[in-house]
Design a protein around this motif. Structure first.
Motif, mmCIF file in Angstrom:
data_model
loop_
_atom_site.group_PDB
_atom_site.id
_atom_site.type_symbol
_atom_site.label_atom_id
_atom_site.label_comp_id
_atom_site.label_asym_id
_atom_site.label_seq_id
_atom_site.Cartn_x
_atom_site.Cartn_y
_atom_site.Cartn_z
ATOM 1 N N PRO A 130 7.709 9.092 -0.368
ATOM 2 C CA PRO A 130 6.644 8.196 -0.819
ATOM 3 C C PRO A 130 7.196 6.778 -0.988
ATOM 4 O O PRO A 130 8.303 6.585 -1.491
ATOM 5 C CB PRO A 130 6.212 8.780 -2.167
ATOM 6 C CG PRO A 130 7.391 9.559 -2.633
ATOM 7 C CD PRO A 130 8.123 10.029 -1.404
ATOM 8 N N SER A 173 9.781 -1.638 2.513
ATOM 9 C CA SER A 173 9.323 -0.471 1.766
ATOM 10 C C SER A 173 10.043 -0.427 0.435
ATOM 11 O O SER A 173 11.245 -0.693 0.357
ATOM 12 C CB SER A 173 9.619 0.819 2.530
ATOM 13 O OG SER A 173 8.955 0.819 3.765
ATOM 14 N N ARG A 229 5.940 2.299 -1.307
ATOM 15 C CA ARG A 229 4.978 1.192 -1.284
ATOM 16 C C ARG A 229 5.448 0.276 -0.168
ATOM 17 O O ARG A 229 6.642 -0.001 -0.059
ATOM 18 C CB ARG A 229 4.970 0.427 -2.608
ATOM 19 C CG ARG A 229 4.699 1.256 -3.822
ATOM 20 C CD ARG A 229 3.293 1.601 -4.091
ATOM 21 N NE ARG A 229 2.406 0.466 -4.259
ATOM 22 C CZ ARG A 229 1.120 0.608 -4.484
ATOM 23 N NH1 ARG A 229 0.600 1.811 -4.550
ATOM 24 N NH2 ARG A 229 0.336 -0.425 -4.619
ATOM 25 N N GLN A 230 4.540 -0.227 0.643
ATOM 26 C CA GLN A 230 4.973 -0.910 1.859
ATOM 27 C C GLN A 230 4.136 -2.152 2.154
ATOM 28 O O GLN A 230 2.931 -2.167 1.939
ATOM 29 C CB GLN A 230 4.849 0.084 3.007
ATOM 30 C CG GLN A 230 5.596 -0.253 4.229
ATOM 31 C CD GLN A 230 5.538 0.900 5.206
ATOM 32 O OE1 GLN A 230 4.489 1.170 5.765
ATOM 33 N NE2 GLN A 230 6.638 1.582 5.399
ATOM 34 N N HIS A 280 0.841 -1.191 0.000
ATOM 35 C CA HIS A 280 0.000 0.000 0.000
ATOM 36 C C HIS A 280 0.884 1.252 0.000
ATOM 37 O O HIS A 280 2.016 1.223 0.462
ATOM 38 C CB HIS A 280 -0.975 0.004 1.189
ATOM 39 C CG HIS A 280 -0.297 0.092 2.517
ATOM 40 N ND1 HIS A 280 0.219 -0.987 3.168
ATOM 41 C CD2 HIS A 280 -0.050 1.167 3.312
ATOM 42 C CE1 HIS A 280 0.762 -0.604 4.307
ATOM 43 N NE2 HIS A 280 0.611 0.698 4.415
ATOM 44 N N GLU A 281 0.331 2.337 -0.533
ATOM 45 C CA GLU A 281 1.081 3.591 -0.592
ATOM 46 C C GLU A 281 1.132 4.221 0.788
ATOM 47 O O GLU A 281 0.148 4.217 1.524
ATOM 48 C CB GLU A 281 0.420 4.554 -1.570
ATOM 49 C CG GLU A 281 0.595 4.166 -3.005
ATOM 50 C CD GLU A 281 0.059 5.230 -3.947
ATOM 51 O OE1 GLU A 281 0.156 6.426 -3.617
ATOM 52 O OE2 GLU A 281 -0.453 4.840 -4.996
ATOM 53 N N THR A 282 2.284 4.756 1.105
ATOM 54 C CA THR A 282 2.461 5.432 2.392
ATOM 55 C C THR A 282 3.509 6.526 2.246
ATOM 56 O O THR A 282 4.250 6.557 1.256
ATOM 57 C CB THR A 282 2.868 4.414 3.484
ATOM 58 O OG1 THR A 282 2.850 5.069 4.748
ATOM 59 C CG2 THR A 282 4.217 3.827 3.223
ATOM 60 N N MET A 283 3.556 7.405 3.218
ATOM 61 C CA MET A 283 4.585 8.439 3.264
ATOM 62 C C MET A 283 5.422 8.178 4.510
ATOM 63 O O MET A 283 4.884 8.034 5.608
ATOM 64 C CB MET A 283 3.949 9.824 3.328
ATOM 65 C CG MET A 283 3.098 10.175 2.119
ATOM 66 S SD MET A 283 4.013 10.198 0.589
ATOM 67 C CE MET A 283 4.734 11.815 0.644
ATOM 68 N N MET A 284 6.728 8.110 4.330
ATOM 69 C CA MET A 284 7.649 7.791 5.425
ATOM 70 C C MET A 284 8.317 9.074 5.918
ATOM 71 O O MET A 284 8.637 9.959 5.127
ATOM 72 C CB MET A 284 8.718 6.812 4.949
ATOM 73 C CG MET A 284 8.183 5.512 4.394
ATOM 74 S SD MET A 284 7.464 4.462 5.615
ATOM 75 C CE MET A 284 8.869 4.088 6.611
ATOM 76 N N ASP A 337 8.363 14.269 3.221
ATOM 77 C CA ASP A 337 8.189 12.834 3.470
ATOM 78 C C ASP A 337 8.515 12.031 2.211
ATOM 79 O O ASP A 337 8.379 12.525 1.089
ATOM 80 C CB ASP A 337 6.757 12.537 3.913
ATOM 81 C CG ASP A 337 6.480 13.007 5.331
ATOM 82 O OD1 ASP A 337 7.431 13.430 6.011
ATOM 83 O OD2 ASP A 337 5.316 12.956 5.750
#
Length: 166
Positions: A80, A96, A82-83, A58-62, A78
């Motif tokens: 971007p 990630s 995929r995790q 799923h897409e996430t911001m780290m 942040d």
């Protein structure tokens, strides 16, 4: 007239056989490839891992602090990614997939007590950097190379065991 017809047939047969003789040692493989391949090409393990995390994650911001220490920056914003995340016997494992430098890179991380341990690696699973990030502190490089390699191999093995189509 009989001899003339025989010469034409011989000439026609030679014209058809001559290109086949020029194919060399792998002529049967080359000819069969004209009609379609019988077995699909297998992708390297790193490319399969990229495809798996990209499609299933799923897409996430780290948060950028630990990533910046590993050399992955997004101009202070942040990161971007995929995790994928799963629980293991000794904690939660997360992988990630990041594409900041125009190449796919993996960041493996897991929580050990109150410390997050991050490992950055490329698609060929070569460890590039390792960072320790305490819950209430600042990220630092892991100076103990033996610990970093052992933990990286453990995290990588966890994900390779779960990768479909191994």
């Amino acid at each position: 007239m009989v001899q003339r017809g025989f010469a034409r047939r011989a000439l026609l047969g030679a014209a058809l056989a001559l290109p086949l003789g020029a194919c060399g040692k792998d002529s049967s493989r080359q000819i069969s490839s004209l009609f379609g391949s019988s077995s699909p090409k297998l992708l390297p393990r790193g490319d399969r891992m990229v495809r798996w995390v990209y499609n299933a994650g799923h897409e996430t911001m780290m948060a950028p602090e630990a990533f910046a220490l590993m050399g992955i920056t997004n101009e202070g914003r942040d990161i971007p990614a995929r995790q994928l995340g799963e629980d293991g016997a000794d904690g939660r494992y997360v992988i990630s997939l990041v594409e900041i430098r125009k190449v796919w890179e993996f960041v493996l991380h897991r929580k050990q007590g109150e410390v997050l341990v991050f490992h950055n690696c490329d698609r060929s699973f070569k460890r590039l950097a390792s960072v320790r990030y305490p819950r209430n502190g600042r990220p630092t490089f892991i100076a103990d190379a033996a610990f970093a390699d052992a933990d990286f191999q453990q995290q990588l093995a966890f994900w390779i065991d779960r990768m479909p189509g191994r």
